[in-house]
Enzyme design. Structure first.
Site, PDB file in Angstrom:
ATOM      1  N   ASP A  10      -9.985   2.745   2.228  1.00 52.24           N
ATOM      2  CA  ASP A  10     -10.104   2.091   3.541  1.00 52.24           C
ATOM      3  C   ASP A  10     -10.777   3.026   4.556  1.00 52.24           C
ATOM      4  O   ASP A  10     -11.632   2.595   5.333  1.00 52.24           O
ATOM      5  CB  ASP A  10      -8.723   1.690   4.085  1.00 52.24           C
ATOM      6  CG  ASP A  10      -8.185   0.431   3.420  1.00 52.24           C
ATOM      7  OD1 ASP A  10      -8.996  -0.411   2.995  1.00 52.24           O
ATOM      8  OD2 ASP A  10      -6.950   0.293   3.334  1.00 52.24           O
TER       9      ASP A  10
ATOM     10  N   LYS B  74       0.811  -1.224   0.000  1.00 54.30           N
ATOM     11  CA  LYS B  74       0.000   0.000   0.000  1.00 54.30           C
ATOM     12  C   LYS B  74       0.844   1.274   0.000  1.00 54.30           C
ATOM     13  O   LYS B  74       0.417   2.304  -0.499  1.00 54.30           O
ATOM     14  CB  LYS B  74      -0.940   0.007   1.208  1.00 54.30           C
ATOM     15  CG  LYS B  74      -2.091  -0.990   1.083  1.00 54.30           C
ATOM     16  CD  LYS B  74      -3.066  -0.866   2.230  1.00 54.30           C
ATOM     17  CE  LYS B  74      -4.141  -1.926   2.133  1.00 54.30           C
ATOM     18  NZ  LYS B  74      -5.140  -1.826   3.184  1.00 54.30           N
TER      19      LYS B  74
HETATM   20  P1  NAP Z   1       0.063  -4.176   9.382  1.00 47.58           P
HETATM   21  O1  NAP Z   1       0.394  -2.865   8.763  1.00 47.58           O
HETATM   22  O2  NAP Z   1       0.956  -5.346   9.139  1.00 47.58           O
HETATM   23  O3  NAP Z   1      -0.042  -3.928  10.980  1.00 47.58           O
HETATM   24  C1  NAP Z   1      -0.239  -5.014  11.861  1.00 47.58           C
HETATM   25  C2  NAP Z   1      -0.551  -4.497  13.261  1.00 47.58           C
HETATM   26  O4  NAP Z   1      -0.820  -5.639  14.095  1.00 47.58           O
HETATM   27  C3  NAP Z   1       0.626  -3.772  13.926  1.00 47.58           C
HETATM   28  O5  NAP Z   1       0.122  -2.788  14.784  1.00 47.58           O
HETATM   29  C4  NAP Z   1       1.298  -4.901  14.720  1.00 47.58           C
HETATM   30  O6  NAP Z   1       2.011  -4.456  15.844  1.00 47.58           O
HETATM   31  C5  NAP Z   1       0.072  -5.653  15.204  1.00 47.58           C
HETATM   32  N1  NAP Z   1       0.405  -7.026  15.578  1.00 47.58           N
HETATM   33  C6  NAP Z   1       0.748  -8.045  14.729  1.00 47.58           C
HETATM   34  N2  NAP Z   1       0.975  -9.166  15.451  1.00 47.58           N
HETATM   35  C7  NAP Z   1       0.771  -8.854  16.758  1.00 47.58           C
HETATM   36  C8  NAP Z   1       0.840  -9.590  17.972  1.00 47.58           C
HETATM   37  N3  NAP Z   1       1.153 -10.888  17.982  1.00 47.58           N
HETATM   38  N4  NAP Z   1       0.545  -8.960  19.118  1.00 47.58           N
HETATM   39  C9  NAP Z   1       0.194  -7.644  19.135  1.00 47.58           C
HETATM   40  N5  NAP Z   1       0.109  -6.884  18.010  1.00 47.58           N
HETATM   41  C10 NAP Z   1       0.395  -7.486  16.834  1.00 47.58           C
HETATM   42  O7  NAP Z   1      -1.398  -4.668   8.958  1.00 47.58           O
HETATM   43  P2  NAP Z   1      -2.678  -3.744   8.610  1.00 47.58           P
HETATM   44  O8  NAP Z   1      -2.761  -3.517   7.165  1.00 47.58           O
HETATM   45  O9  NAP Z   1      -2.666  -2.562   9.522  1.00 47.58           O
HETATM   46  O10 NAP Z   1      -3.881  -4.750   8.986  1.00 47.58           O
HETATM   47  C11 NAP Z   1      -4.236  -4.969  10.341  1.00 47.58           C
HETATM   48  C12 NAP Z   1      -5.520  -5.802  10.403  1.00 47.58           C
HETATM   49  O11 NAP Z   1      -6.599  -5.086   9.808  1.00 47.58           O
HETATM   50  C13 NAP Z   1      -5.434  -7.137   9.649  1.00 47.58           C
HETATM   51  O12 NAP Z   1      -6.102  -8.113  10.412  1.00 47.58           O
HETATM   52  C14 NAP Z   1      -6.181  -6.850   8.365  1.00 47.58           C
HETATM   53  O13 NAP Z   1      -6.765  -8.022   7.810  1.00 47.58           O
HETATM   54  C15 NAP Z   1      -7.267  -5.915   8.869  1.00 47.58           C
HETATM   55  N6  NAP Z   1      -7.824  -5.056   7.807  1.00 47.58           N
HETATM   56  C16 NAP Z   1      -9.159  -5.146   7.568  1.00 47.58           C
HETATM   57  C17 NAP Z   1      -9.737  -4.343   6.610  1.00 47.58           C
HETATM   58  C18 NAP Z   1     -11.221  -4.432   6.354  1.00 47.58           C
HETATM   59  O14 NAP Z   1     -11.683  -3.928   5.331  1.00 47.58           O
HETATM   60  N7  NAP Z   1     -11.978  -5.030   7.233  1.00 47.58           N
HETATM   61  C19 NAP Z   1      -8.955  -3.425   5.875  1.00 47.58           C
HETATM   62  C20 NAP Z   1      -7.578  -3.350   6.153  1.00 47.58           C
HETATM   63  C21 NAP Z   1      -7.033  -4.184   7.129  1.00 47.58           C
HETATM   64  P3  NAP Z   1       3.604  -4.114  15.727  1.00 47.58           P
HETATM   65  O15 NAP Z   1       3.673  -2.713  15.203  1.00 47.58           O
HETATM   66  O16 NAP Z   1       4.092  -4.258  17.113  1.00 47.58           O
HETATM   67  O17 NAP Z   1       4.203  -5.131  14.777  1.00 47.58           O
END
Ligand code: NAP
Length: 283
Positions: free
Chosen positions: A107, A71
């Protein structure tokens, strides 16, 4: 679906990509609207992202969704960026406008519309976001531009929470603070609690990013995850009688916003929702 030589091609790029349900969403919409279009998923290795973007032009692909981990990476490869995508710093939708690649972010609007559809107002609310990744950034933008009173960003890695908080305080006129997930236990008033991490997502459905001591303080609980539909995080909310939502309506609304950018049309959200529910999911 009948594919012909003039069928227009849309799709999604990411890595990995095989769990994406965007092809179900958009193909159902194209079929319903009797449009001569198809939507595919493309698993692009990070080292090939530049070539993949060039391929949109050379293959005359009409529109592309962008997901993890691209992204941000696609931004310098595009010809135009919408104001929202510039401010969020991420693109999830590319429109091929006669060889001119335009970047958008849907988003944030998908999230805002999802809350509105559920009767949840953002204005003047005190909000806690767990997570500080790309999705959290779009949500901070949505909350800040819709009049939230305060946002606390709680993240496993404090530095990342600080970076997002600094960005918010620099760009928007509202109260933003940050802490680690362990420190969120001190907070008392939570109007809206949002999980923007992937903790609790299939297959690790036995996990919640915070435990019920926090969740029970919230008036509304939102999980961006939609697989499973009821994460442990949402089950805790449910057990306290707290209104809650998974991320499916955000997904459908962001997809509809992308669809509108590409085709000028809205799709039938109920039909798309029913189509997703027919497919196999870990509940
Ligand atoms: P990302 O940029 O990879 O960020 C992941 C986040 O999760 C970070 O804050 C990370 O913390 C945290 N995390 C990962 N593993 C963890 C753990 N074991 N314990 C605590 N925190 C943890 O991903 P993203 O794009 O933001 O997506 C995040 C979520 O939103 C995903 O589940 C994705 O599927 C969902 N999402 C949904 C939609 C929708 O339309 N519904 C749209 C976009 C995203 P750290 O910084 O410490 O690594």
């Amino acid at each position: 679906m009948h594919i012909k030589s003039d069928t227009e091609i849309y799709g999604i790029i990411g890595h990995p990509i095989k769990h994406s349900i965007s092809p179900i969403v958009h193909n159902a919409a194209f079929e319903d609207l009797k449009m001569n279009c198809i939507y595919e998923s493309f698993d692009v290795l990070p080292e090939n992202i530049d070539n993949a973007i060039l391929g949109i032009k050379s293959l005359n692909i009409k529109g592309i969704n962008v997901t993890i981990p691209f992204k941000e990476a696609v931004i310098p490869l595009l010809d135009y960026l919408s104001d929202n995508s510039k401010r969020i710093g991420a693109v999830n939708t590319i429109k091929n406008n006669n060889g001119h690649l335009e970047g958008y972010n849907t988003d944030a609007s998908g999230f805002t519309i999802s809350l509105l559809e559920q009767g949840i107002q953002i204005k003047d609310k005190d909000i806690v976001i767990i997570g500080a990744g790309g999705a959290a950034r779009a949500i901070v933008f949505a909350l800040a531009t819709n009049g939230a009173h305060s946002i606390l960003i709680a993240n496993r890695t404090k530095e990342r929470a600080k970076n997002l908080c600094d960005y918010a305080n620099k760009n928007y006129n509202f109260k933003c603070s940050y802490c680690t997930i362990n420190e969120v236990y001190n907070i008392e008033n939570i109007d809206i609690l949002i999980n923007a991490t992937n903790v609790g997502m299939y297959p690790r459905i036995d996990l919640s990013p915070v435990d019920e001591i926090i969740i029970c303080k919230a008036k509304f609980v939102y999980d961006l995850i939609y697989n499973p539909r009821k994460t442990l995080f949402l089950k805790y909310a449910q057990s306290y009688g707290i209104k809650n939502s998974n991320g499916l309506s955000m997904l459908i609304n962001q997809a509809n916003c992308s669809f509108k950018i590409w085709t000028g049309k809205n799709f039938n959200k109920k039909l798309v929702n029913d189509m997703i529910n027919k497919k196999e999911f870990a509940k």
